[in-house]
Enzyme design. Structure first.
Site, PDB file in Angstrom:
ATOM      1  N   GLY A 175      39.119 -63.881  24.867  1.00 48.58           N
ATOM      2  CA  GLY A 175      38.112 -64.849  25.279  1.00 48.58           C
ATOM      3  C   GLY A 175      37.860 -64.798  26.775  1.00 48.58           C
ATOM      4  CG  ASP A 176      40.780 -66.033  29.563  1.00 48.88           C
ATOM      5  OD1 ASP A 176      40.276 -66.951  30.228  1.00 48.88           O
ATOM      6  OD2 ASP A 176      41.763 -66.203  28.827  1.00 48.88           O
ATOM      7  CB  THR A 177      38.745 -59.723  28.794  1.00 49.83           C
ATOM      8  OG1 THR A 177      39.069 -59.883  27.414  1.00 49.83           O
ATOM      9  CG2 THR A 177      40.043 -59.632  29.568  1.00 49.83           C
TER      10      THR A 177
END
Length: 404
Positions: A175-177
């Site tokens: 999700g972050d990347t």
């Protein structure tokens, strides 16, 4: 500290100045990506502990090896943004920057007098990337959000794992990347717009859950058209057959035999031309109806063979297949090495570490590893001196804990 070898080609983003605020994964990954292609990235960290990622997962010589990847090609400025003097220094840096990256909770910068209105007045050409859990607007904007929550709200977690069992994480902070990569797309788009439309900057607003949602393929159209709620399917690709993980005598192989001609070649390779020549299996729609039977036939064949034999036979038959790689498999694979995807990087602690190479690959201006990840505050004096501060002024700021 011995620097890594200099780039042999010009860097695509050379001359671009990026100020990176925030910490952990999403914002820093965006900064790393821009830095890999030549941008000057000044990372602002809090004096004392710095970015918590310095201490995440496995540590070598007291520092996370993950940090060595996330913060390569960056400078570290240890600056206390909670102080008025620290905020003033940050404003002066941003006034001369092209890009600001931040992944604080919405409202944090505004509380420091560094909202978009104030910063764009200082620097009309500024491109500001803001990554947060739920975006800068909407009823959820003030809720705390991490990548895992974005994966759940974006629809991904519901599809991961085996049917009827607890949803599982992908294994990395996807999700972050994903949010970081969407942010980089936004930054490059905004820089192009700035170049061709009079130099005006803008805000890129990336929500973690929206970045995940954007890659969810036909999830919503299927619900809209048919009321179909896509469910977890383990290793299979729902509605596409055959495409699954199949057990071998010593592991698993992923086989994608879902093209019409590929399916025939696959059935010939496993000795099941009764299925390969079946009229109702000549297209995907028919194969989906009999997918359980097809999967059973493939696994009956693969179970009596090792992974290497299965891959060799399917390679000869021109059927897409691959084993499930571990870190050891990746490091030992000659293809990764041939494409410079595993490269040595000398750290500032004096040891050499294998790290991932740069993606994507540009023919004329490829990315490069120019400097290794900094210790906390390594570049504080150099950055401040570049702003015109004297040694005495820097020492005074350090004595007050504004910088470190």
């Amino acid at each position: 500290m011995k620097p890594n070898p200099p780039a042999l080609h010009p860097n695509a983003l050379q001359g671009l100045r990026v100020i990176e605020m925030g910490q952990l994964i999403a914002g820093p990954f965006a900064g790393k990506t821009l830095g890999d292609f030549g941008a000057e990235v000044i990372k602002i960290e809090a004096p004392g502990a710095g970015d918590p990622l310095r201490n995440w997962r496995l540590l070598k010589n007291g520092t996370s090896v993950w940090w060595q990847v996330s913060s390569r090609n960056k400078q570290s400025l240890a600056l206390d943004l909670r102080t008025e003097e620290g905020q003033d220094i940050a404003r002066r840096l941003i006034a001369e920057a092209d890009v600001l990256i931040e992944n604080f909770r919405p409202g944090t910068l505004e509380g420091w007098g560094m909202g978009w209105e104030q910063l764009s007045a200082l620097n009309p050409g500024l491109v500001m990337l803001r990554i947060s859990g739920y975006g800068q607007t909407g009823p959820y904007r003030d809720l705390p959000g991490f990548g895992a929550i974005g994966e759940a709200m974006g629809g991904l977690r519901h599809l991961t794992g085996e049917p009827g069992r607890v949803p599982v994480r992908v294994g990395v902070s996807i999700g972050d990347t994903l949010a970081a990569l969407h942010g980089v797309i936004g930054v490059l788009t905004a820089l192009y717009h700035r170049k061709v439309n009079g130099g005006q900057g803008q805000v890129i607003d990336v929500a973690l859950h929206e970045a995940v949602f954007n890659v969810m393929e036909s999830l919503i159209p299927e619900y809209s058209a048919f009321g179909a709620v896509r469910e977890a399917a383990g290793s299979a690709l729902p509605g596409i057959a055959p495409s699954n993980a199949y057990k071998c005598s010593d592991g698993y192989v992923l086989i994608a035999g879902n093209g019409d001609s590929i399916f025939k070649r696959l059935m010939e390779a496993i000795g099941r031309m009764d299925l390969g020549n079946a009229p109702d299996l000549a297209n995907n729609a028919g194969r989906v109806v009999r997918v359980a039977e097809i999967d059973a036939a493939i696994e009956q064949w693969s179970l009596s063979r090792g992974v290497d034999e299965v891959l060799a036979l399917l390679g000869t038959a021109r059927v897409p297949a691959g084993k499930v790689y571990t870190a050891r498999d990746i490091v030992e694979d000659p293809h990764y090495r041939a494409r410079d995807m595993i490269v040595p990087q000398e750290t500032r602690d004096g040891y050499t570490l294998d790290v991932p190479g740069v993606v994507p690959k540009l023919s004329a201006t490829p990315g490069s590893l120019r400097t290794s990840a900094p210790h906390l505050g390594d570049d504080t004096d150099a950055v401040l001196a570049g702003m015109g501060l004297t040694a005495e002024q820097i020492a005074a700021l350090r004595s007050k804990g504004v910088v470190a």
